[in-house]
Write a protein that holds these residues in place. Structure first.
Motif: not given
Ligand SMILES: CC(C)(COP(=O)(O)OP(=O)(O)OC[C@H]1O[C@@H](n2cnc3c(N)ncnc32)[C@H](O)[C@@H]1OP(=O)(O)O)[C@@H](O)C(=O)NCCC(=O)NCCS
Length: 163
Positions: A3-28
């Motif tokens: 499902d694709i739904v609008p991002m809201t503040a309730e998604h904040a923790d997951g969004v930032l966690r996935i963001y950090q995982q991508g940054l840690d991968g080194g090529h994002a």
């Protein structure tokens, strides 16, 4: 099913966690640390940010855009980021997020989506090529990442329907 739904503040923790995982991968991205939710929220346009969810509600990934310039001539040009949880990659979440972003930006009259991608990021380059992005060129040694100069490919998708 994803499902694709609008991002809201309730998604904040997951969004930032996935963001950090991508940054840690080194090529994002040149960034090495995800921002706070307040900084993320302030810089991304509210109308064009989405998350991908599993049927059980698990957050799989996200897409969001920033303005590239305050100049009126560039009012319809945005720069996007798309990040998918490493455990959920290869299942179509990235493609679905880009499809939703293209639809929402075109509906709002935004004519160009651009992004900078490291040449080593083969998954991102293939995803964007499949979504209709073209490579404008290589920005050579445009920034330093962990102390090393890196090239960035500038990609863009010019909407065929916003004329
Ligand atoms: C790039 C990224 C968003 C792709 O998301 P994804 O959900 O895994 O991609 P999808 O499953 O939707 O794949 C869509 C298409 O992308 C391409 N693709 C995805 N992963 C790929 C890989 N590892 N190698 C080559 N092509 C790949 C394929 O063309 C694929 O289409 P196909 O399945 O019909 O072959 C994901 O790898 C990611 O989050 N990477 C880390 C963060 C990042 O680099 N973000 C982009 C910053 S520019």
């Amino acid at each position: 099913m994803i499902d694709i739904v609008p991002m809201t503040a309730e998604h904040a923790d997951g969004v930032l966690r996935i963001y950090q995982q991508g940054l840690d991968g080194g090529h994002a991205s040149f960034e090495t640390a995800a921002p706070t939710w307040a900084a993320f929220d302030e810089s991304r346009l509210p109308a064009h940010r989405f998350v991908a969810l599993d049927p059980d509600g698990t957050l799989l990934g996200w897409v969001a855009v920033t303005r590239v310039s305050p100049r009126p001539a560039y009012a319809g040009v945005v720069e996007h980021s798309v990040y998918v949880d490493p455990a959920a990659q290869g299942r179509g979440a990235g493609r679905a997020l880009l499809r939703a972003l293209i639809a929402s930006t075109e509906a709002a009259g935004i004519w160009t989506i651009q992004s900078g991608v490291f040449p080593e990021n083969e998954a991102s380059l293939a995803l964007h090529a499949a979504a209709g992005f073209r490579t404008i060129g290589v920005r050579e040694r445009v920034g330093r990442h962990h102390g090393a100069w890196r090239d960035v490919l500038l990609l863009e998708r010019r909407s065929p329907v916003v004329v």
